[in-house]
Design an enzyme around this catalytic site. Structure first.
Site, PDB file in Angstrom:
ATOM      1  N   GLU A  78      -0.999 -17.159  -4.035  1.00 43.50           N
ATOM      2  CA  GLU A  78      -0.673 -16.218  -5.108  1.00 43.50           C
ATOM      3  C   GLU A  78      -1.227 -16.674  -6.451  1.00 43.50           C
ATOM      4  O   GLU A  78      -1.774 -15.871  -7.206  1.00 43.50           O
ATOM      5  CB  GLU A  78       0.851 -16.032  -5.210  1.00 43.50           C
ATOM      6  CG  GLU A  78       1.226 -15.139  -6.386  1.00 43.50           C
ATOM      7  CD  GLU A  78       2.680 -14.719  -6.416  1.00 43.50           C
ATOM      8  OE1 GLU A  78       3.513 -15.404  -5.799  1.00 43.50           O
ATOM      9  OE2 GLU A  78       2.968 -13.697  -7.060  1.00 43.50           O
ATOM     10  N   ASP A 105       2.679 -18.421  -0.721  1.00 43.89           N
ATOM     11  CA  ASP A 105       3.423 -18.061  -1.936  1.00 43.89           C
ATOM     12  C   ASP A 105       4.296 -19.264  -2.283  1.00 43.89           C
ATOM     13  O   ASP A 105       5.286 -19.542  -1.606  1.00 43.89           O
ATOM     14  CB  ASP A 105       4.276 -16.806  -1.704  1.00 43.89           C
ATOM     15  CG  ASP A 105       4.806 -16.260  -3.024  1.00 43.89           C
ATOM     16  OD1 ASP A 105       4.806 -17.006  -4.023  1.00 43.89           O
ATOM     17  OD2 ASP A 105       5.226 -15.092  -3.052  1.00 43.89           O
ATOM     18  N   ILE A 107       6.349 -19.921  -4.796  1.00 44.33           N
ATOM     19  CA  ILE A 107       7.743 -19.513  -5.079  1.00 44.33           C
ATOM     20  C   ILE A 107       7.807 -17.994  -4.916  1.00 44.33           C
ATOM     21  O   ILE A 107       7.288 -17.251  -5.768  1.00 44.33           O
ATOM     22  CB  ILE A 107       8.218 -19.873  -6.503  1.00 44.33           C
ATOM     23  CG1 ILE A 107       8.017 -21.352  -6.817  1.00 44.33           C
ATOM     24  CG2 ILE A 107       9.694 -19.501  -6.663  1.00 44.33           C
ATOM     25  CD1 ILE A 107       8.501 -21.783  -8.205  1.00 44.33           C
ATOM     26  N   ASP A 108       8.405 -17.541  -3.838  1.00 42.60           N
ATOM     27  CA  ASP A 108       8.614 -16.105  -3.683  1.00 42.60           C
ATOM     28  C   ASP A 108      10.006 -15.804  -4.236  1.00 42.60           C
ATOM     29  O   ASP A 108      11.014 -16.207  -3.649  1.00 42.60           O
ATOM     30  CB  ASP A 108       8.506 -15.694  -2.214  1.00 42.60           C
ATOM     31  CG  ASP A 108       8.602 -14.190  -2.082  1.00 42.60           C
ATOM     32  OD1 ASP A 108       7.829 -13.498  -2.761  1.00 42.60           O
ATOM     33  OD2 ASP A 108       9.479 -13.708  -1.340  1.00 42.60           O
ATOM     34  N   THR A 110      10.142 -15.663  -8.082  1.00 41.69           N
ATOM     35  CA  THR A 110      10.015 -16.450  -9.319  1.00 41.69           C
ATOM     36  C   THR A 110      11.057 -16.041 -10.366  1.00 41.69           C
ATOM     37  O   THR A 110      11.601 -16.890 -11.072  1.00 41.69           O
ATOM     38  CB  THR A 110       8.583 -16.313  -9.890  1.00 41.69           C
ATOM     39  OG1 THR A 110       7.661 -16.750  -8.886  1.00 41.69           O
ATOM     40  CG2 THR A 110       8.387 -17.148 -11.140  1.00 41.69           C
ATOM     41  N   ASP A 233       3.535 -12.402   0.252  1.00 38.23           N
ATOM     42  CA  ASP A 233       4.983 -12.117   0.294  1.00 38.23           C
ATOM     43  C   ASP A 233       5.446 -11.877   1.729  1.00 38.23           C
ATOM     44  O   ASP A 233       6.627 -12.051   2.041  1.00 38.23           O
ATOM     45  CB  ASP A 233       5.328 -10.839  -0.498  1.00 38.23           C
ATOM     46  CG  ASP A 233       4.929 -10.904  -1.960  1.00 38.23           C
ATOM     47  OD1 ASP A 233       5.212 -11.928  -2.598  1.00 38.23           O
ATOM     48  OD2 ASP A 233       4.331  -9.930  -2.465  1.00 38.23           O
TER      49      ASP A 233
HETATM   50  C1  LIP Z   1       8.237 -11.094  -5.610  1.00 37.55           C
HETATM   51  C2  LIP Z   1       9.046 -10.731  -4.401  1.00 37.55           C
HETATM   52  C3  LIP Z   1      10.133  -9.755  -4.768  1.00 37.55           C
HETATM   53  C4  LIP Z   1       9.413  -8.480  -4.960  1.00 37.55           C
HETATM   54  C5  LIP Z   1       8.350  -8.592  -6.005  1.00 37.55           C
HETATM   55  C6  LIP Z   1       7.490  -9.845  -5.918  1.00 37.55           C
HETATM   56  P1  LIP Z   1       7.001 -13.337  -6.445  1.00 37.55           P
HETATM   57  O1  LIP Z   1       7.360 -12.184  -5.376  1.00 37.55           O
HETATM   58  O2  LIP Z   1       9.170 -11.360  -3.328  1.00 37.55           O
HETATM   59  O3  LIP Z   1      11.087  -9.571  -3.768  1.00 37.55           O
HETATM   60  O4  LIP Z   1      10.324  -7.460  -5.279  1.00 37.55           O
HETATM   61  O5  LIP Z   1       7.561  -7.427  -5.936  1.00 37.55           O
HETATM   62  O6  LIP Z   1       6.387  -9.697  -5.108  1.00 37.55           O
HETATM   63  O7  LIP Z   1       6.148 -12.669  -7.478  1.00 37.55           O
HETATM   64  O8  LIP Z   1       8.282 -13.832  -7.014  1.00 37.55           O
HETATM   65  O9  LIP Z   1       6.270 -14.343  -5.675  1.00 37.55           O
END
Ligand code: LIP
Length: 289
Positions: A78, A105, A107-108, A110, A233
């Site tokens: 990412e 990813d 941190i999914d 963030t 994601d």
């Molecule tokens: C996020 C997600 C979250 C989603 C956002 C975003 P990030 O990922 O996992 O649930 O609603 O669209 O993609 O940006 O924190 O890695």
């Protein structure tokens, strides 16, 4: 073999899954140790789209580890891609033919991480010629490591994961997310929410797509949908669900592949009902023009 011959040094634990686990665990531990200390909070495509030095540091750590074991493998992470849907799609298009592609990813979730809301994860998948063969999602807050290997099942804490058994929407607990693209994906997702919410037990919005998908795999959620997601994601979570007996498609019912951005992921039994409801509400996230 002649006893005097030297055996060349080789890294022994070089199974793809072992490396994925090692990366997720190491990065996860470090991320958790840095919670509450974020110094550089920046925005990407919008005020809602956040990135920190911890996201970047964790991705660097994971990249280094992967390349130590597999120097000729490709990595799609990412934080290595320009922000925005178009750049993500381009980067995937360029990388998807790679024989071995790691999809990361760091941190999914963030936003949760920045606020200290303990629902975020490290998501790592390995695709071989476009097909996901390993998927790992690690939740540092609960120390839960979800692991899937193509054809070999999925596990958490060493126990096989299995999707839930609900067969009707009225018995189901769903999750969704709130897309950052407020011009199209967000209103579409809200239309889906409005259509599904009265039909199900309830809907959660935890804020980590990968962790929601791991929860579908583990039978803690009956299903999950969201529009406008990126490969990093979804890739690991998709394998977790498939290997736990569930189903993952796009919102029009086409089978999951790395390019799917509008995702429906369920225990299988309620899949058609979720798809039908989104379709009736014209909330699939596909433009009709
Ligand atoms: C996020 C997600 C979250 C989603 C956002 C975003 P990030 O990922 O996992 O649930 O609603 O669209 O993609 O940006 O924190 O890695």
């Amino acid at each position: 073999m002649n006893k005097k011959e030297k055996v060349p040094y080789v890294v022994t634990s070089k199974s793809y899954t072992a490396v994925a686990i090692n990366c997720a665990a190491k990065a996860g531990e470090w991320i958790k140790s840095r919670i509450g200390t974020v110094k550089q909070l920046s925005t990407k495509t919008s005020a809602q789209d956040l990135v920190t030095e911890v996201d970047k540091g964790a991705e660097q750590m994971i990249r280094k580890l992967i390349l130590t074991h597999f120097p000729d493998h490709a990595i799609l992470g990412e934080e290595g891609v320009e922000p925005g849907a178009e750049a993500s799609m381009k980067a995937l298009e360029a990388a998807k033919e790679e024989p071995y592609l790691w999809i990361v990813d760091p941190i999914d979730g963030t936003t949760n991480y920045v606020h200290g809301f303990p629902f975020y994860s490290v998501s790592i998948a390995l695709a071989h010629k476009g097909e996901v063969i390993v998927g790992v999602v690690y939740d540092p807050s609960r120390d839960e490591l979800f692991i899937a290997e193509k054809g070999k099942g999925a596990y958490v804490h060493g126990n096989p994961t299995l999707v839930s058994k609900e067969s009707s929407l009225s018995q189901s607990l769903l999750a969704t997310g709130f897309p950052m693209d407020t011009s199209f994906n967000l209103p579409q997702n809200m239309a889906g929410l409005q259509a599904l919410l009265p039909k199900v037990r309830n809907v959660r919005g935890g804020g980590s797509a990968a962790l929601h998908m791991a929860y579908v795999a583990a039978g803690r959620l009956s299903g999950y949908w969201e529009l406008g997601l990126n490969a990093w994601d979804v890739a690991a979570g998709a394998l977790l669900i498939q290997e736990s007996g569930g189903k993952v498609t796009d919102t029009e019912g086409r089978p999951y592949d790395l390019a799917v951005r509008n995702v429906v992921a369920t225990n299988g039994a309620i899949h058609e009902s979720v798809l039908d409801t989104l379709s009736e509400a014209e909330a699939t996230g596909f433009r009709k023009d």
